[in-house]
Enzyme design. Structure first.
Site, PDB file in Angstrom:
ATOM      1  N   ARG A 187       0.814  -1.208   0.000  1.00  0.00           N
ATOM      2  CA  ARG A 187       0.000   0.000   0.000  1.00  0.00           C
ATOM      3  C   ARG A 187       0.857   1.271   0.000  1.00  0.00           C
ATOM      4  O   ARG A 187       0.488   2.271  -0.612  1.00  0.00           O
ATOM      5  CB  ARG A 187      -0.928   0.007   1.223  1.00  0.00           C
ATOM      6  CG  ARG A 187      -1.997  -1.046   1.176  1.00  0.00           C
ATOM      7  CD  ARG A 187      -2.732  -1.172   2.493  1.00  0.00           C
ATOM      8  NE  ARG A 187      -1.864  -1.708   3.544  1.00  0.00           N
ATOM      9  CZ  ARG A 187      -2.273  -2.049   4.765  1.00  0.00           C
ATOM     10  NH1 ARG A 187      -3.558  -1.905   5.066  1.00  0.00           N
ATOM     11  NH2 ARG A 187      -1.449  -2.523   5.656  1.00  0.00           N
ATOM     12  N   THR A 218     -16.806 -43.297  -6.736  1.00  0.00           N
ATOM     13  CA  THR A 218     -18.081 -42.590  -6.872  1.00  0.00           C
ATOM     14  C   THR A 218     -18.835 -43.087  -8.101  1.00  0.00           C
ATOM     15  O   THR A 218     -18.259 -43.204  -9.176  1.00  0.00           O
ATOM     16  CB  THR A 218     -17.837 -41.078  -6.993  1.00  0.00           C
ATOM     17  OG1 THR A 218     -17.137 -40.629  -5.835  1.00  0.00           O
ATOM     18  CG2 THR A 218     -19.151 -40.330  -7.109  1.00  0.00           C
ATOM     19  N   TYR A 273     -33.322 -25.393 -16.027  1.00  0.00           N
ATOM     20  CA  TYR A 273     -32.827 -24.143 -16.618  1.00  0.00           C
ATOM     21  C   TYR A 273     -32.699 -24.232 -18.141  1.00  0.00           C
ATOM     22  O   TYR A 273     -31.984 -23.431 -18.734  1.00  0.00           O
ATOM     23  CB  TYR A 273     -31.465 -23.784 -16.007  1.00  0.00           C
ATOM     24  CG  TYR A 273     -31.570 -23.128 -14.659  1.00  0.00           C
ATOM     25  CD1 TYR A 273     -31.560 -21.744 -14.527  1.00  0.00           C
ATOM     26  CD2 TYR A 273     -31.692 -23.886 -13.504  1.00  0.00           C
ATOM     27  CE1 TYR A 273     -31.659 -21.138 -13.282  1.00  0.00           C
ATOM     28  CE2 TYR A 273     -31.800 -23.296 -12.257  1.00  0.00           C
ATOM     29  CZ  TYR A 273     -31.781 -21.917 -12.150  1.00  0.00           C
ATOM     30  OH  TYR A 273     -31.890 -21.322 -10.920  1.00  0.00           O
ATOM     31  N   ARG A 314     -15.843 -37.168 -18.175  1.00  0.00           N
ATOM     32  CA  ARG A 314     -15.787 -37.823 -16.867  1.00  0.00           C
ATOM     33  C   ARG A 314     -15.433 -39.276 -17.057  1.00  0.00           C
ATOM     34  O   ARG A 314     -15.639 -39.861 -18.128  1.00  0.00           O
ATOM     35  CB  ARG A 314     -17.136 -37.693 -16.172  1.00  0.00           C
ATOM     36  CG  ARG A 314     -17.109 -37.950 -14.668  1.00  0.00           C
ATOM     37  CD  ARG A 314     -16.448 -36.829 -13.904  1.00  0.00           C
ATOM     38  NE  ARG A 314     -16.783 -36.911 -12.475  1.00  0.00           N
ATOM     39  CZ  ARG A 314     -15.961 -37.430 -11.546  1.00  0.00           C
ATOM     40  NH1 ARG A 314     -14.783 -37.892 -11.894  1.00  0.00           N
ATOM     41  NH2 ARG A 314     -16.329 -37.457 -10.277  1.00  0.00           N
ATOM     42  N   HIS A 361      -7.378 -27.783  -3.158  1.00  0.00           N
ATOM     43  CA  HIS A 361      -6.378 -28.397  -2.297  1.00  0.00           C
ATOM     44  C   HIS A 361      -5.899 -27.373  -1.286  1.00  0.00           C
ATOM     45  O   HIS A 361      -5.506 -26.257  -1.650  1.00  0.00           O
ATOM     46  CB  HIS A 361      -5.177 -28.892  -3.119  1.00  0.00           C
ATOM     47  CG  HIS A 361      -5.403 -30.255  -3.688  1.00  0.00           C
ATOM     48  ND1 HIS A 361      -4.454 -30.940  -4.391  1.00  0.00           N
ATOM     49  CD2 HIS A 361      -6.474 -31.069  -3.651  1.00  0.00           C
ATOM     50  CE1 HIS A 361      -4.934 -32.116  -4.763  1.00  0.00           C
ATOM     51  NE2 HIS A 361      -6.157 -32.205  -4.326  1.00  0.00           N
ATOM     52  N   GLU A 366      14.737 -26.287 -16.524  1.00  0.00           N
ATOM     53  CA  GLU A 366      16.157 -25.915 -16.561  1.00  0.00           C
ATOM     54  C   GLU A 366      17.044 -27.033 -16.016  1.00  0.00           C
ATOM     55  O   GLU A 366      18.185 -27.207 -16.457  1.00  0.00           O
ATOM     56  CB  GLU A 366      16.372 -24.637 -15.758  1.00  0.00           C
ATOM     57  CG  GLU A 366      15.757 -23.397 -16.407  1.00  0.00           C
ATOM     58  CD  GLU A 366      15.883 -22.178 -15.509  1.00  0.00           C
ATOM     59  OE1 GLU A 366      16.515 -22.294 -14.436  1.00  0.00           O
ATOM     60  OE2 GLU A 366      15.337 -21.121 -15.874  1.00  0.00           O
ATOM     61  N   GLY A 389      16.548 -30.175 -16.385  1.00  0.00           N
ATOM     62  CA  GLY A 389      16.639 -31.287 -17.321  1.00  0.00           C
ATOM     63  C   GLY A 389      15.430 -32.196 -17.344  1.00  0.00           C
ATOM     64  O   GLY A 389      15.420 -33.199 -18.067  1.00  0.00           O
ATOM     65  N   PHE A 406      11.518 -33.226 -18.290  1.00  0.00           N
ATOM     66  CA  PHE A 406      10.648 -32.988 -19.437  1.00  0.00           C
ATOM     67  C   PHE A 406       9.371 -32.318 -18.923  1.00  0.00           C
ATOM     68  O   PHE A 406       8.585 -32.931 -18.184  1.00  0.00           O
ATOM     69  CB  PHE A 406      10.324 -34.303 -20.142  1.00  0.00           C
ATOM     70  CG  PHE A 406      11.526 -34.958 -20.775  1.00  0.00           C
ATOM     71  CD1 PHE A 406      11.885 -34.672 -22.089  1.00  0.00           C
ATOM     72  CD2 PHE A 406      12.309 -35.856 -20.062  1.00  0.00           C
ATOM     73  CE1 PHE A 406      12.981 -35.277 -22.673  1.00  0.00           C
ATOM     74  CE2 PHE A 406      13.410 -36.462 -20.625  1.00  0.00           C
ATOM     75  CZ  PHE A 406      13.765 -36.163 -21.939  1.00  0.00           C
ATOM     76  N   VAL A 407       9.168 -31.077 -19.299  1.00  0.00           N
ATOM     77  CA  VAL A 407       8.045 -30.284 -18.798  1.00  0.00           C
ATOM     78  C   VAL A 407       7.180 -29.837 -19.975  1.00  0.00           C
ATOM     79  O   VAL A 407       7.671 -29.159 -20.883  1.00  0.00           O
ATOM     80  CB  VAL A 407       8.542 -29.052 -18.023  1.00  0.00           C
ATOM     81  CG1 VAL A 407       7.362 -28.239 -17.512  1.00  0.00           C
ATOM     82  CG2 VAL A 407       9.440 -29.481 -16.859  1.00  0.00           C
TER      83      VAL A 407
END
Length: 987
Positions: A66, A370, A386, A401, A646, A667, A669, A671-672
């Site tokens: 602020r 479920t 609706y 699903r 979560h 960075e 190494g 795999f992303v």
């Protein structure tokens, strides 16, 4: 844990009330809240210090930095404060990406101090414990405290001490850029060492007190910047805090009624409060946060982890500005709860039209246990309710699903789309979880889906190595099941059979007699009554080459599905959603397990465990390919903070954001992928490369054996049926609320139909007219009791005095009811109806009964007569004549009474006879029954039920009366008995 931010005023109030420290905390409770309705004259009278001291004014709306934004008025008098507020109060302003109205301010005393008297303190919760951050410089220019501040980790159940604070946070003291060190803080104290020691003692005591307050009041985050220490003591200038909202039941006495203000730029909506109330009253989880009510992209997602993934994907595909809400439903909510949640969202999204139309994404990962079709029932009801506004607002719905009975759920969803005309596109586990987001946003085509199966019975059909000591489980692992969970055990044994285990995985079921006995007897292994159908679909009955660890238990099945469709399957999968093991515990195990060839990690925003994986990769400790993705990337794109499903999905510092961790992993190494939407593609690419290199040699797929379906599950899916043992048409208790003959119990009370109306629903399956309900209640009142001398009351009294219980005594009295006592209603109704319907004149009826030697039921009274009328009959007669549309049978009976009383005065139409004939008139003329239906109710004894129900009230009264009077065992007197023994046996 649910970390929710509180206002600065609330946080300071907690601190001033409950902190325990030897440090002198100044300006306790000296603050004033200001809004547009504030009366400054009244406030000045209540807080005289406002007129005598210099002041600070600032907004109290969860706004960070602020001071740098020019939102703090410093060193002003009260008039200066009012002038400062004129240009800001109720004015719209922009803070970062958020735009909102400044409407809540805080006025406090101005504290004159030097720069070197400012410090920074912060405490926040992590998986390992609570971190205390301290920096010797505070204020608006403190900078990157994550990098600068000293840290003290206080482990779970570990007590903080002043010595640890001094050693790890306060020593050694860095030199101040402006003035050197602490020597300038207290020039009036004399000796420099004494000055330094004073500050350290004050800070150590205050930090320990602050930490104890943090623990006792269940804070999850508490930051003070700056904390000012002068010769007079400690001043808490600016404060930001969050508390664990789920601890309300523990801290209610200290917290009071806490208000959780929305983040700046986001208003508090009544719909959010409504869903929060539903959530609080339910064992399920229901969350809703409105981000942009005018947005065109709405979500209704099952599962906390899945809800974050869908929000991430929407933002990654450029939909952040149009994302209307964040929320989730999980924990197997009932049909009514799902309906309430769905209708709230549908109501919100159909209030304003969007020129491009709107989309609703009903998504979720693959459920564990479920019944998906059951949870969809509430959503389908809401869509039907609706359907008109949904079509008017051009809403398109995308559904994806998986899980038990998902095919039936998708079929029902597809059917409601066809019947309502709403475009609904449904997809199952064959479609990547977030693929529907790309379809909804126009980034990928919508495929033509083949019709889904009507049930999930196909899981029974056949579908087209040794482990290292580092594995958690093997084919020889056995479990002890806590509690008599027979269905769970049966599912485990079925899966054992499919996996071709030599021995069952269940060693025993342990019944929990007492906690003390059982805890000494066995080491417990928790189980969940989960359905193994989804495990079967993901081919978990044989090991693959890929191991994963996930921060979301709900996403585990989704990872199983993705991995089984893109590789040769899962070797092992672990979810660490709760305190215990961490990512590296399992990733390093997988590295040392020969059967694991590649590793998948699903992390999330919050915490720093993923950085340990980065270090292990850089150090060469992990050499196997690692595919990583941290969910929660959308958090940095939102204009205000969102509490995800979560509890731990919250970044306390920049390094804990999902974006920062994904970048660090890439960075290092790993795999992303660019988004979760591409996770399957990255896994496929890495797997194919390993197959090409010969690291993985896919084994031939062997079909597993079939398993008989559980009977109860087959019935739930509608695959089998058996004749019902009972049939009922009056009451249904299976839904959200009790239903009487089609009327919900809430409507029964709203309609105020009373006891008579309730009896009408349960006995006659009709909602009777108001006069009919009143007549029934009058009948119950006049038949409630007729004194202790009648046989039923007498029996009840004798039984009660014999020491019997209420039920036995009541039954004893009821068993006397018959033709001679109380049971004349049905007989009277039948006799009079037969005579009247046959056209017999009253005199003919009387003469015929006399000739046949039969009594006319309902005629005659022991005490009452034509000259001493029964007032009960008179009351009923006046009501019936006034309200009944027709009284033909009653008039006939009264004509009979004229004849019988001419012969003998006490041969009157008694109360039993009157109720009998009047009730026939009611059934025949009220308009609710056909003639056959009316006659049937008389024939099956409904009218006697009126007497039984009414007189039960009197019998119970007699029982209670005898018990209250403490009457002893009854013995009938000899002189009231006529002994008529044979003469030769007389005394």
């Amino acid at each position: 844990m649910s970390a929710k931010a509180i206002s600065e005023q609330t946080g300071k109030e907690f601190l001033y009330k409950y902190i325990c420290t030897s440090a002198a905390v100044q300006n306790r409770f000296r603050y004033v809240n200001v809004t547009a309705e504030t009366d400054f004259d009244r406030v000045a009278r209540e807080h005289p210090w406002l007129l005598t001291e210099r002041l600070v004014v600032k907004p109290d709306q969860l706004i960070k930095r602020r001071g740098k934004l020019g939102l703090v008025g410093v060193n002003l008098d009260l008039n200066g404060v009012r002038q400062w507020l004129k240009s800001r109060l109720m004015k719209e302003t922009t803070v970062g990406k958020a735009k909102g109205v400044l409407k809540n301010f805080l006025i406090e005393p101005f504290v004159a101090h030097k720069q070197e008297e400012e410090f920074y303190v912060c405490i926040y919760a992590t998986r390992e414990g609570d971190y205390v951050l301290f920096h010797h410089e505070g204020g608006v220019d403190v900078g990157d405290v994550d990098a600068k501040a000293k840290k003290l980790l206080v482990g779970v159940d570990v007590k903080i001490s002043e010595d640890s604070v001094k050693k790890q946070l306060l020593y050694p003291r860095p030199q101040r850029q402006e003035s050197g060190d602490y020597s300038e803080i207290l020039q009036t104290k004399g000796h420099e060492d004494e000055q330094k020691g004073f500050v350290i003692v004050v800070l150590a005591s205050f930090i320990v007190g602050l930490f104890n307050l943090y623990e006792d009041l269940f804070f999850t985050y508490l930051e003070i910047n700056p904390l000012v220490v002068t010769k007079d003591g400690v001043y808490v200038l600016d404060m930001a805090a969050k508390i664990d909202a789920t601890a309300d039941y523990i801290c209610k006495a200290k917290w009071g009624d806490v208000e959780f203000p929305p983040p700046f730029g986001r208003e508090a909506y009544p719909e959010e409060a409504y869903i929060a109330d539903l959530d609080a009253k339910s064992g399920a989880s229901l969350k809703l946060t409105l981000l942009n009510p005018r947005g065109r992209i709405w979500t209704m997602v099952a599962g906390g982890g899945a809800s974050v993934v869908y929000s991430d994907t929407i933002c990654d595909l450029g939909g952040v500005d149009e994302l209307a809400n964040y929320g989730e439903y999980s924990g197997a909510p009932s049909e009514q709860q799902t309906y309430d949640y769905a209708k709230t969202i549908l109501s919100l999204m159909t209030r304003e039209k969007h020129h491009d139309g709107k989309v609703l994404i009903i998504g979720g990962s693959i459920a564990n246990f479920t019944n998906v079709a059951a949870t969809f029932k509430g959503i389908v009801r809401a869509i039907r309710d609706y359907q008109v506004p949904l079509k008017e607002h051009e809403v398109t719905i995308f559904v994806r699903r998986g899980g038990p009975n998902y095919q039936e759920g998708l079929r029902v969803m597809g059917e409601v789309g066809k019947t309502t005309g709403i475009p609904i596109h449904v997809f199952g586990t064959e479609t990547h979880m977030t693929a529907i987001v790309g379809m909804a946003l126009g980034h990928r085509p919508i495929p033509n889906q083949p019709p889904v199966a009507a049930h999930t019975a196909n899981f029974l059909l056949n579908s087209s190595g040794s482990t290292s000591a580092t594995t958690l489980f093997s084919k020889h692992t056995k479990s002890i099941v806590w509690g008599m969970q027979t269905r769970a055990v049966q599912g485990m044994l079925d899966f054992d059979y499919v996996c071709s285990r030599d021995e069952p995985s269940v060693a025993a079921m342990v019944y929990p007699f007492t906690l003390e006995e059982s805890s000494q007897a066995v080491s417990r292994l928790g189980t969940q009554e989960a359905c193994w159908i989804t495990s079967f679909a993901s081919k978990l009955y044989r090991p693959g080459s890929v191991a994963y660890v996930s921060r979301s238990g709900g996403m585990s099945n989704e990872l199983n599905n993705i991995i089984s469709r893109t590789t040769d399957g899962v070797f092992e999968g672990v979810a660490i959603g709760y305190p215990g093991s961490v990512f590296t515990d399992h990733v390093l195990r997988y590295q040392d397990t020969p059967g694991v060839k590649m590793i998948v990690v699903l992390g999330e925003i919050g915490g720093t465990e993923e950085y340990k994986i980065c270090e292990a990769i850089k150090q060469g400790r992990i050499t196997k390919p690692v595919v990583c993705w941290c969910i929660g990337t959308c958090a940095t794109m939102f204009s205000s903070e969102v509490q995800f499903g979560h509890a731990g999905a919250c970044a306390n510092q920049a390094s804990e954001t999902a974006v920062a961790k994904n970048n660090a992993l890439k960075e290092a190494g790993a795999f992303v992928p660019k988004s979760f939407d591409e996770l399957g593609e990255i896994i496929t690419s890495v797997y194919d490369d390993l197959v090409t290199k010969g690291v993985i040699k896919p084994a031939k797929e062997m079909p597993p054996p079939t398993v008989p379906m559980d009977y109860s599950w087959a019935r739930e899916l509608g695959l089998i049926r058996k004749p019902a043992s009972f049939m009922t048409s009056i009451c249904d208790e299976r839904g959200q609320e009790l239903i009487y003959a089609g009327m919900p119990i809430t409507e029964v009370f709203k309609s105020e139909i009373g006891l008579g109306g309730t009896l009408g629903l349960l006995w006659f399956q009709r909602r009777l007219p108001r006069y009919a309900c009143q007549f029934i209640e009058m009948c119950l009142m006049v038949t409630a009791d007729h004194g202790p001398a009648v046989s039923g009351a007498h029996n009840t009294i004798v039984c009660a005095r014999a020491g019997k219980d209420l039920i036995s005594s009541l039954t004893s009295g009821l068993l006397t009811i018959g033709d001679r006592f109380g049971g004349a209603l049905d007989a009277a109704a039948k006799q009079f109806s037969k005579a009247f319907d046959s056209g017999m004149l009253p005199m003919e009826f009387v003469n015929k009964m006399k000739k046949d030697g039969k009594l006319i039921m309902g005629i005659g009274h022991r005490v009452k007569s034509i000259n001493n009328p029964d007032m009960r009959v008179q009351i009923l007669k006046e009501f019936v004549k006034q309200h009944f549309p027709s009284t033909q049978l009653l008039d006939y009976a009264l004509d009979v009474e004229k004849i019988t009383t001419s012969k003998k005065p006490n041969l009157i139409l008694n109360v039993d006879g009157f109720i009998g004939v009047a009730f026939v008139d009611l059934l025949r003329t009220c308009g609710g029954f056909t003639r056959d239906e009316a006659d049937e109710f008389v024939e099956i004894g409904a009218l006697n039920g009126i007497f039984v129900l009414g007189r039960s009230m009197g019998f119970i009264g007699h029982y209670l009366d005898q018990k209250r009077l403490k009457q002893g065992l009854y013995r009938h007197p000899w002189d009231d008995i006529s002994y008529v023994l044979p003469e030769h046996m007389s005394m």
